[in-house]
Scaffold this active site. Structure first.
Site, short mmCIF file in Angstrom:
data_model
loop_
_atom_site.label_atom_id
_atom_site.label_comp_id
_atom_site.label_asym_id
_atom_site.label_seq_id
_atom_site.Cartn_x
_atom_site.Cartn_y
_atom_site.Cartn_z
NE ARG A 169 -3.78 -1.51 2.30
CZ ARG A 169 -3.90 -2.83 3.03
NH1 ARG A 169 -3.27 -3.22 3.75
NH2 ARG A 169 -4.87 -3.73 2.84
NE ARG A 170 1.88 2.75 5.22
CZ ARG A 170 1.15 2.69 5.74
NH1 ARG A 170 -0.50 1.93 5.97
NH2 ARG A 170 1.74 1.49 6.87
CD GLU A 173 -2.27 -27.07 4.88
OE1 GLU A 173 -2.65 -26.93 5.31
OE2 GLU A 173 -2.42 -28.17 3.60
CB VAL A 184 -7.82 -23.55 7.52
CG1 VAL A 184 -8.38 -24.44 8.99
CG2 VAL A 184 -9.04 -22.90 7.15
N GLY A 207 -2.50 -22.28 10.14
CA GLY A 207 -1.59 -21.60 10.35
C GLY A 207 -0.12 -23.03 9.60
CE LYS A 220 -8.42 -19.91 10.93
NZ LYS A 220 -7.93 -18.91 12.30
N GLY A 232 0.29 -16.54 13.19
CA GLY A 232 1.80 -16.25 13.29
C GLY A 232 2.18 -16.04 12.21
#
Length: 433
Positions: free
Chosen positions: A42-43, A127, A130, A132, A203, A305
């Site tokens: 975006r920036r 993949e 859902v 991680g 999910k 994460g």
């Protein structure tokens, strides 16, 4: 193989780092090196620290990057519905392969993406959308394709699992546990998507679609969050040898007309401490799959994460890159069953109901009569003083399995009885208690 990366936030930055750190191994696994053709952001002027990438690769023109002839694979980690949907449909129709972590888009309009992939002849892998890094979706759509999956039950949101685990361990209320989750970085500044169940519902739709070979969208999922779960609820669960988890549940079944259907729901539920999902603590995810031949399978790990999600993204990148080099594509979407989704009222479940009642003769008989009128069978009843010092009593009732509509109607009638001071809590019970 040249990649267009859409997004360079937490996950996107980790994808870049892993591509750089593991470049030799990835090239050996694929049979050709992976190169970043461009990164849409975006920036342009944002400080990206020591990210190992040529600044000249950044662009704000995502669509232009996608349309470039030298781009083989588009990796999308921006999130949201638009403009991501338009970008990915454009890429797929042009024959490029797409790897995405966008659970909201897949649950909202995954069918459009699958249709575009068939039209263009590229791959669509997701993949990372859902749980991680947990290898879950590919087993559902490939490894278990020779089996008949009957039920999928999972903890698929790390924020809510951390909150409920903290409430179970410390006796804290929801607000206190949410504050701790925010301080530790497990909860966003606006946790609505997590605590109200929107994230888990998206999910659940993806899992149900894969497990039951049917298109299931987020709008098909019955959704309840955890904001109404109290410390008293958790204490009651512990007294019964249970804990409370936010579960996504997708199950095959038959409706009143005998047609095969699916039920898909997300809500907090009591489960026995002996259930495999009960021991899943902190911000971890786990999914429990039941199939006719394979039996019971458990998938467990970190469900969110930057690094875990990037791991799943790169696993998909390797798969689609190898396919492109071989001149093949993965199997198309499997939605042949087209099973209808049952309304929540027809879902079979059990209730744990806590009532504050007048402590006088005939109360239990009157309460039991309400359950009987709605054809709901009572499994257990516990009675004790209310603790308010006013002479009232508490009834804790656990039902046998019944249609959710009958259970809800029972609770509604109980609220109208003069002898019932309040319905203190209502929670569903899962897991064979």
């Amino acid at each position: 193989m040249r990649l267009a990366l859409l997004g360079c936030g937490t996950v996107g930055a980790e994808v870049v780092r892993l591509l750089n750190e593991q470049s030799a191994d990835l090239a050996a696994r694929i049979g050709a090196p992976l190169e970043i053709a461009g990164i849409a952001v975006r920036r342009l002027g944002r400080d990206r620290g020591d990210l190992p990438v040529d600044p000249a690769l950044f662009t704000t023109d995502a669509l232009g990057l996608i349309k470039r002839d030298d781009v083989d694979v588009v990796v999308e980690v921006v999130g949201g519905i638009e403009p991501a949907r338009g970008w990915l449909v454009e890429a797929l129709r042009a024959g490029k392969s797409v790897v995405t972590a966008n659970k909201a888009l897949l649950a909202e309009d995954g069918g459009a993406l699958h249709d575009a992939a068939v039209e263009g002849g590229g791959d669509l892998y997701y993949e990372a959308s859902v749980a991680g890094a947990i290898p879950l979706l590919r087993p559902l759509r490939e490894s278990l394709h020779g089996d008949r999956i009957t039920r999928v039950t999972g903890i698929v949101n790390g924020t809510t699992n951390f909150i409920l685990s903290a409430m179970h361990a410390t006796g804290a209320g929801f607000a206190e546990a949410l504050e701790e989750a925010t301080e530790l970085g497990y909860a966003e500044a606006d946790p609505t998507a997590d605590v109200e169940g929107f994230d888990a519902a998206a999910k659940a739709a993806i899992l149900a679609s894969l497990a039951f070979h049917s298109r299931v969208g987020a709008a098909d999922v019955h959704r309840e969050g955890i904001t109404e779960v109290t410390a008293a609820d958790m204490a009651s669960a512990k007294a019964m040898g249970c804990t409370i988890k936010l579960l996504c549940i997708a199950a095959r079944g038959t409706d009143a007309q005998g047609r095969e259907t699916v039920s898909v729901r997300v809500h907090p539920a009591m489960i026995p401490l002996t259930h495999p999902l009960a021991s899943v603590g902190d911000a971890f995810n786990a999914v429990f799959v039941e199939a006719d031949a394979a039996g019971q399978l458990m998938f467990y790990g970190r469900g969110a994460g930057g690094a875990p999600t990037a791991s799943a993204v790169l696993g998909d990148v390797v798969a689609v890159a190898r396919n492109r080099l071989a001149g093949v594509r993965s199997a198309s979407e499997s939605a042949y069953a087209a099973l209808p989704v049952r309304p929540m009222g027809e879902a079979l479940t059990r209730y744990h109901i806590s009532l504050d009642v007048a402590d006088r003769p005939g109360v239990l008989e009157a309460v039991a009569g309400v359950f009987a009128r709605h054809d709901v069978s009572i499994a257990t009843v516990r009675q004790g003083p209310s603790g308010g010092g006013n002479g009232d009593a508490v009834l804790v009732i656990v039902t046998h399995v019944a249609p959710d509509a009958a259970l809800a109607a029972t609770v509604s009638e109980l609220r109208g009885l003069d002898i019932v001071r309040s319905v203190a809590s209502v929670l569903r019970v899962e897991g064979g208690l």
